[in-house]
Write an enzyme that holds these catalytic residues in place. Structure first.
Site, PDB file in Angstrom:
ATOM      1  N   ARG A 230       0.837  -1.192   0.000  1.00  0.00           N
ATOM      2  CA  ARG A 230       0.000   0.000   0.000  1.00  0.00           C
ATOM      3  C   ARG A 230       0.879   1.252   0.000  1.00  0.00           C
ATOM      4  O   ARG A 230       2.057   1.189   0.358  1.00  0.00           O
ATOM      5  CB  ARG A 230      -0.900  -0.009   1.237  1.00  0.00           C
ATOM      6  CG  ARG A 230      -1.804  -1.235   1.290  1.00  0.00           C
ATOM      7  CD  ARG A 230      -2.038  -1.755   2.681  1.00  0.00           C
ATOM      8  NE  ARG A 230      -0.831  -2.176   3.367  1.00  0.00           N
ATOM      9  CZ  ARG A 230      -0.799  -3.095   4.333  1.00  0.00           C
ATOM     10  NH1 ARG A 230      -1.908  -3.704   4.707  1.00  0.00           N
ATOM     11  NH2 ARG A 230       0.336  -3.397   4.943  1.00  0.00           N
ATOM     12  N   SER A 232       0.894   3.539   1.968  1.00  0.00           N
ATOM     13  CA  SER A 232       1.333   3.797   3.347  1.00  0.00           C
ATOM     14  C   SER A 232       2.543   2.954   3.741  1.00  0.00           C
ATOM     15  O   SER A 232       3.174   3.219   4.767  1.00  0.00           O
ATOM     16  CB  SER A 232       0.182   3.536   4.323  1.00  0.00           C
ATOM     17  OG  SER A 232      -0.277   2.198   4.212  1.00  0.00           O
ATOM     18  N   ASP A 233       2.892   1.921   2.942  1.00  0.00           N
ATOM     19  CA  ASP A 233       4.054   1.093   3.222  1.00  0.00           C
ATOM     20  C   ASP A 233       5.348   1.700   2.676  1.00  0.00           C
ATOM     21  O   ASP A 233       6.428   1.132   2.889  1.00  0.00           O
ATOM     22  CB  ASP A 233       3.875  -0.309   2.630  1.00  0.00           C
ATOM     23  CG  ASP A 233       2.740  -1.077   3.283  1.00  0.00           C
ATOM     24  OD1 ASP A 233       2.664  -1.065   4.524  1.00  0.00           O
ATOM     25  OD2 ASP A 233       1.919  -1.678   2.558  1.00  0.00           O
ATOM     26  N   ILE A 234       5.265   2.809   1.972  1.00  0.00           N
ATOM     27  CA  ILE A 234       6.444   3.467   1.406  1.00  0.00           C
ATOM     28  C   ILE A 234       6.993   4.440   2.445  1.00  0.00           C
ATOM     29  O   ILE A 234       6.306   5.376   2.853  1.00  0.00           O
ATOM     30  CB  ILE A 234       6.092   4.216   0.110  1.00  0.00           C
ATOM     31  CG1 ILE A 234       5.460   3.254  -0.908  1.00  0.00           C
ATOM     32  CG2 ILE A 234       7.345   4.861  -0.486  1.00  0.00           C
ATOM     33  CD1 ILE A 234       4.872   3.955  -2.115  1.00  0.00           C
TER      34      ILE A 234
END
Length: 323
Positions: A230, A232-234
């Site tokens: 997602r 948000s995982d970056i």
């Protein structure tokens, strides 16, 4: 409450549908260790992780003009990816092997490998099998990276086209679109495979059709395991973070892990947008039931007419006589 321990004909499996700590080898290993421990405490006998999970799939390529030649931006990202890749010879998987032995659980894990026998600088999308004694039994380097993957991954070889005994099952596996390659599948069928592992970076678009198709073709169980990814995982510590986050969609990998029976029917339909372990028990006798009317390398084959030749030699650019 945990499911009961599997009987002799049965195998209790865990599908680890998780996101990596993207492009961070150390932190992703910690997450993988937690999943193995959780599965082990639930008496699972096999745990499967998605393609390239350690340290993550190169999602940046398709959203940052990865095909730009001699780009300093792409070079820095590749270097970061390589620095977080797995060197098995250096013991990068030793902790995972120890956990497999401690919990008596076999593991299929998708990694980005930087092997010494190819010079130690190129990257391979590899599927590693660790047995329940904690020994690495095969490392299958993806035969043909797909489309934009070819900008960061190198083509593998046939050495990893191997199967392994797991209770009454014979288990083998392929990476992502390799599962569409009929001759690669046939090589595993010819080795007696009856539990096929298909690993993916994360999309029910990929798993929904091919999982049932392979099961129906081979009359085997098929377990597809996908990762999650997602926006948000970056994390901001990744080189070129700003450009990636600007172009990234909210969801790049939605999961889609699933299990098909040897009849081709669903045991577990694709699970999307859910992180964690998915635990199921499969019964070997269902393989024998379905092979009664069709066996692609047995009574329904004609080796006198069509036969496959497979080169399983591990490829290297130099052979040294004194090694």
């Amino acid at each position: 409450m945990n499911e009961p321990v599997a009987k002799g004909n049965e195998l209790k499996v865990a599908l680890a549908q998780i996101a990596p700590v993207w492009l961070n080898k150390g932190k992703t290993i910690e997450k993988i260790k937690s999943s193995i421990i959780e599965a082990g405490k639930s008496d699972c006998e096999l745990i499967v992780f998605g393609e390239a999970l350690l340290p993550g799939y190169p999602f940046w390529v398709s959203i940052t003009n990865g095909c730009e030649f001699d780009s300093s931006y792409q070079k820095k990202l590749f270097a970061h990816y390589a620095n977080n890749s797995v060197q098995i010879e250096n013991g990068d998987l030793d902790e995972l092997c120890s956990l497999a032995k401690e919990y008596k659980i076999a593991v299929y894990l998708g990694i980005i490998e930087r092997p010494r026998n190819r010079g130690g600088h190129s990257l391979y999308c590899s599927l590693v099998y660790i047995d329940a004694n904690g020994s690495i039994k095969s490392v299958h380097r993806k035969l043909q990276p797909t489309y934009e993957e070819r900008l960061v991954w190198s083509p593998g070889d046939g050495n990893g086209l191997q199967t392994h005994n797991l209770k009454k099952f014979t288990v083998g596996g392929l990476n992502c679109w390799e599962n569409w390659m009929p001759l690669s599948r046939t090589a595993l069928y010819g080795l007696g495979e009856n539990l096929h592992i298909a690993v993916w970076p994360g999309s029910d678009y990929n798993t929904r059709d091919i999982t049932r198709f392979i099961a129906r073709e081979s009359r085997s169980f098929v377990i597809s395991v996908s990762g999650l990814m997602r926006k948000s995982d970056i994390t901001s510590d990744i080189p070129g973070f700003e450009r990636i986050i600007e172009n990234a969609p909210e969801v790049m990998g939605n999961g889609g892990s699933c299990i098909a029976a040897p009849s081709g029917e669903w045991i577990l339909e694709p699970v999307v947008d859910k992180e964690g372990l998915i635990i199921q028990t499969i019964d070997f006798d269902r393989v024998l039931e379905e092979r009664q009317n069709f066996d692609p390398v047995g009574h329904y084959s004609r080796p006198d007419i069509t036969k496959l030749s497979v080169n399983r030699e591990r490829q290297a650019i130099v052979d040294f006589d004194d090694f």
